[in-house]
Design an enzyme around this catalytic site. Structure first.
Site, PDB file in Angstrom:
ATOM      1  CD  GLU A  16      -2.350   1.245   2.771  1.00 26.81           C
ATOM      2  OE1 GLU A  16      -3.747   0.611   3.102  1.00 26.81           O
ATOM      3  OE2 GLU A  16      -2.160   2.309   3.519  1.00 26.81           O
ATOM      4  CB  ALA A  51      -5.618   7.133   4.886  1.00 28.43           C
ATOM      5  NE  ARG A 109     -17.664   4.068   8.356  1.00 26.27           N
ATOM      6  CZ  ARG A 109     -18.009   4.346   9.768  1.00 26.27           C
ATOM      7  NH1 ARG A 109     -18.444   4.050  10.589  1.00 26.27           N
ATOM      8  NH2 ARG A 109     -16.663   4.406  10.693  1.00 26.27           N
ATOM      9  N   GLY A 110     -14.650   4.746   5.532  1.00 21.16           N
ATOM     10  CA  GLY A 110     -13.887   6.161   5.998  1.00 21.16           C
ATOM     11  C   GLY A 110     -14.126   6.416   7.318  1.00 21.16           C
ATOM     12  CG  ASP A 111     -12.257   6.767  10.138  1.00 17.07           C
ATOM     13  OD1 ASP A 111     -12.899   5.221  10.145  1.00 17.07           O
ATOM     14  OD2 ASP A 111     -10.943   6.778  10.027  1.00 17.07           O
ATOM     15  CB  ALA A 124     -17.894  -0.360   3.162  1.00 20.47           C
ATOM     16  CE1 TYR A 145     -10.960  -1.700  10.527  1.00 22.43           C
ATOM     17  CE2 TYR A 145     -12.799  -3.101   9.074  1.00 22.43           C
ATOM     18  CZ  TYR A 145     -12.318  -1.611   9.451  1.00 22.43           C
ATOM     19  OH  TYR A 145     -12.352  -0.663   8.039  1.00 22.43           O
ATOM     20  CD  GLN A 176      -6.650  -1.238  10.387  1.00 20.83           C
ATOM     21  OE1 GLN A 176      -5.536  -0.780   9.555  1.00 20.83           O
ATOM     22  NE2 GLN A 176      -7.421  -0.188   9.853  1.00 20.83           N
TER      23      GLN A 176
HETATM   24  P1  FAD Z   1     -17.872  -0.420   7.585  1.00 23.82           P
HETATM   25  O1  FAD Z   1     -17.767  -2.317   7.275  1.00 23.82           O
HETATM   26  O2  FAD Z   1     -18.873   0.733   6.642  1.00 23.82           O
HETATM   27  O3  FAD Z   1     -17.730  -0.489   8.623  1.00 23.82           O
HETATM   28  C1  FAD Z   1     -17.979   0.524  10.090  1.00 23.82           C
HETATM   29  C2  FAD Z   1     -18.451   0.179  11.123  1.00 23.82           C
HETATM   30  O4  FAD Z   1     -19.800   0.450  10.443  1.00 23.82           O
HETATM   31  C3  FAD Z   1     -17.809  -0.932  11.854  1.00 23.82           C
HETATM   32  O5  FAD Z   1     -18.261  -1.199  12.926  1.00 23.82           O
HETATM   33  C4  FAD Z   1     -18.754  -2.146  11.000  1.00 23.82           C
HETATM   34  O6  FAD Z   1     -19.257  -3.527  12.232  1.00 23.82           O
HETATM   35  C5  FAD Z   1     -20.277  -1.405  11.344  1.00 23.82           C
HETATM   36  N1  FAD Z   1     -21.531  -1.627   9.981  1.00 23.82           N
HETATM   37  C6  FAD Z   1     -20.844  -2.135   8.635  1.00 23.82           C
HETATM   38  N2  FAD Z   1     -22.031  -2.395   7.950  1.00 23.82           N
HETATM   39  C7  FAD Z   1     -23.266  -2.179   9.100  1.00 23.82           C
HETATM   40  C8  FAD Z   1     -24.513  -2.418   9.183  1.00 23.82           C
HETATM   41  N3  FAD Z   1     -25.553  -3.239   7.859  1.00 23.82           N
HETATM   42  N4  FAD Z   1     -25.534  -1.831  10.115  1.00 23.82           N
HETATM   43  C9  FAD Z   1     -24.910  -1.991  11.367  1.00 23.82           C
HETATM   44  N5  FAD Z   1     -23.804  -1.663  11.419  1.00 23.82           N
HETATM   45  C10 FAD Z   1     -22.594  -1.567  10.131  1.00 23.82           C
HETATM   46  N6  FAD Z   1      -9.755   5.226   5.440  1.00 23.82           N
HETATM   47  C11 FAD Z   1      -9.757   5.707   4.133  1.00 23.82           C
HETATM   48  O7  FAD Z   1     -10.316   7.672   4.731  1.00 23.82           O
HETATM   49  N7  FAD Z   1      -9.210   6.168   3.300  1.00 23.82           N
HETATM   50  C12 FAD Z   1      -8.638   4.523   3.267  1.00 23.82           C
HETATM   51  O8  FAD Z   1      -7.367   4.626   2.045  1.00 23.82           O
HETATM   52  C13 FAD Z   1      -8.423   3.733   3.951  1.00 23.82           C
HETATM   53  N8  FAD Z   1      -8.236   2.480   3.327  1.00 23.82           N
HETATM   54  C14 FAD Z   1      -8.102   1.180   4.551  1.00 23.82           C
HETATM   55  C15 FAD Z   1      -7.544   0.341   3.551  1.00 23.82           C
HETATM   56  C16 FAD Z   1      -8.012  -1.495   4.669  1.00 23.82           C
HETATM   57  C17 FAD Z   1      -7.626  -1.677   4.085  1.00 23.82           C
HETATM   58  C18 FAD Z   1      -8.560  -0.574   6.185  1.00 23.82           C
HETATM   59  C19 FAD Z   1      -8.618  -1.939   7.111  1.00 23.82           C
HETATM   60  C20 FAD Z   1      -8.837  -0.098   6.461  1.00 23.82           C
HETATM   61  C21 FAD Z   1      -8.697   1.512   5.823  1.00 23.82           C
HETATM   62  N9  FAD Z   1      -8.943   2.445   6.079  1.00 23.82           N
HETATM   63  C22 FAD Z   1      -8.847   3.624   4.839  1.00 23.82           C
HETATM   64  C23 FAD Z   1      -9.866   3.249   7.262  1.00 23.82           C
HETATM   65  C24 FAD Z   1     -11.570   2.789   7.088  1.00 23.82           C
HETATM   66  O9  FAD Z   1     -11.892   4.178   6.300  1.00 23.82           O
HETATM   67  C25 FAD Z   1     -12.251   3.087   8.233  1.00 23.82           C
HETATM   68  O10 FAD Z   1     -11.716   1.979   9.167  1.00 23.82           O
HETATM   69  C26 FAD Z   1     -13.167   3.496   8.306  1.00 23.82           C
HETATM   70  O11 FAD Z   1     -13.773   3.737  10.058  1.00 23.82           O
HETATM   71  C27 FAD Z   1     -14.176   1.652   8.781  1.00 23.82           C
HETATM   72  O12 FAD Z   1     -14.515   1.826   7.143  1.00 23.82           O
HETATM   73  P2  FAD Z   1     -15.328  -0.168   6.813  1.00 23.82           P
HETATM   74  O13 FAD Z   1     -14.444   0.508   5.312  1.00 23.82           O
HETATM   75  O14 FAD Z   1     -14.372  -1.100   7.483  1.00 23.82           O
HETATM   76  O15 FAD Z   1     -16.929   0.893   7.646  1.00 23.82           O
END
Ligand code: FAD
Length: 291
Positions: A16, A51, A109-111, A124, A145, A176
């Site tokens: 990455e 990120a 999803r992002g933060d 996401a 995660y 992660q």
């Molecule tokens: P999701 O899969 O949507 O999950 C987020 C939270 O919501 C989790 O707690 C999950 O359990 C919960 N959830 C999911 N679906 C549901 C549902 N249907 N109902 C209720 N709860 C639900 N961030 C950046 O800004 N830019 C990047 O380039 C970036 N790259 C990354 C690469 C990797 C490999 C990883 C592991 C993380 C990366 N991140 C990046 C960080 C990521 O954006 C954050 O960890 C963010 O908080 C969660 O993203 P996610 O896609 O996992 O979200």
């Protein structure tokens, strides 16, 4: 190439990088990608999207495209976060990826942050479903995660939500970072029990200093085992010794993962060619990669 097709054929090695920010120019980023590709011949390189809220998303596709169109034609994976994005924004992003030879998107999803509110996508999994429906030729990855996402009440809830992302059509997952391989092995067992069948690529970050590992652990909720703390205490204030401790520890993690069979190993290289080269070399030494 589609990453899922590569994963269906072999165990992968990937890296990455993050796109330019501050005084790090697009040209420097391209040079960095070229250097990493020449040194380590990765199966694919992923490029982050703003990120840590860095706001450096405007060059994600440009760098991903440069990698895909390089002499080595290395596969690239462009990250995309959906908070703050409309369907129109996602359509434009996916179309630009397709036009510029980028066949893979990591759907995130992002933060939550100001300016990153929900518009059309809450999770996401919503972005995954939309991309699969509107751009079926794009290979879509998702995040997972091993220690649970920081917002989840517990690991069971996290796996139930991960299953929704997989059912929405995700082609592969990337973990992660974590510092205790047992967390990953337990997570993999849970995925098996939940019938999550897509390939899971393991993300490992060789820490480069005490300060950096503390920041990363806080940002992503990864726990730091006592064995890592002991090594950093032994390194004291010597920054070079801290970096060496990080490389050695990551190599031990990678060798153990290679021995225990994984779908792929992904290195969070933090834009440091030395980190990429060191991890590549240790994977050659343990036989995971060919020399
Ligand atoms: P999701 O899969 O949507 O999950 C987020 C939270 O919501 C989790 O707690 C999950 O359990 C919960 N959830 C999911 N679906 C549901 C549902 N249907 N109902 C209720 N709860 C639900 N961030 C950046 O800004 N830019 C990047 O380039 C970036 N790259 C990354 C690469 C990797 C490999 C990883 C592991 C993380 C990366 N991140 C990046 C960080 C990521 O954006 C954050 O960890 C963010 O908080 C969660 O993203 P996610 O896609 O996992 O979200």
């Amino acid at each position: 190439m589609r990453i899922r097709d590569i994963l269906d054929r072999k165990q992968t090695f990937s890296l990455e990088i993050f796109p330019p920010k501050g005084d790090f120019s697009v040209e420097t980023a391209k040079g960095l990608a070229d250097q990493i590709m020449a040194q380590t011949q990765p199966d694919w390189i992923s490029v982050t999207f703003s990120a840590g809220g860095s706001g450096n998303s405007q060059n994600t596709i440009a760098i991903s495209s440069q990698i895909a169109q390089s002499e080595a034609q290395t596969t690239s994976l462009a990250h995309l976060t959906c908070l703050g994005s409309s369907k129109k924004d996602v359509d434009a992003y996916a179309a630009a990826c397709e036009e510029q030879g980028v066949q893979n998107i990591l759907a995130l999803r992002g933060d939550h942050a100001p300016g990153r509110e929900v518009i059309d996508f809450e999770y996401a999994s919503d972005l995954v479903a939309y991309l699969k429906e509107t751009h079926p030729q794009i290979c879509v990855g998702g995040a997972c995660y091993p220690e649970g996402h920081v917002e989840s009440a517990d690991l069971d809830e996290d796996i139930r939500n991960l299953k929704k992302k997989v059912d929405a059509g995700v082609d592969f997952l990337v973990t992660q970072l974590f510092f205790n391989n047992e967390d990953f092995y337990r997570f993999r067992d849970r995925c098996n029990r939940a019938r999550i069948k897509v390939p899971i690529v393991v993300g490992i970050m060789p820490f480069t200093s005490t300060k950096q590992i503390q920041r990363m652990a806080f940002n992503c909720g990864a726990s730091i085992p006592a064995k890592v703390i002991k090594r950093l205490v032994a390194a004291g204030d010597d920054l070079d010794a801290q970096r060496r401790a990080g490389t050695e520890y990551a190599c031990e993690q990678l060798e153990d993962l290679a021995k225990n069979g994984v779908d792929g190993l992904h290195i969070y290289s933090m834009n440091k060619p030395q980190v990429a080269a060191d991890t590549h070399d240790c994977l050659v030494s343990c036989g995971y990669l060919k020399a």
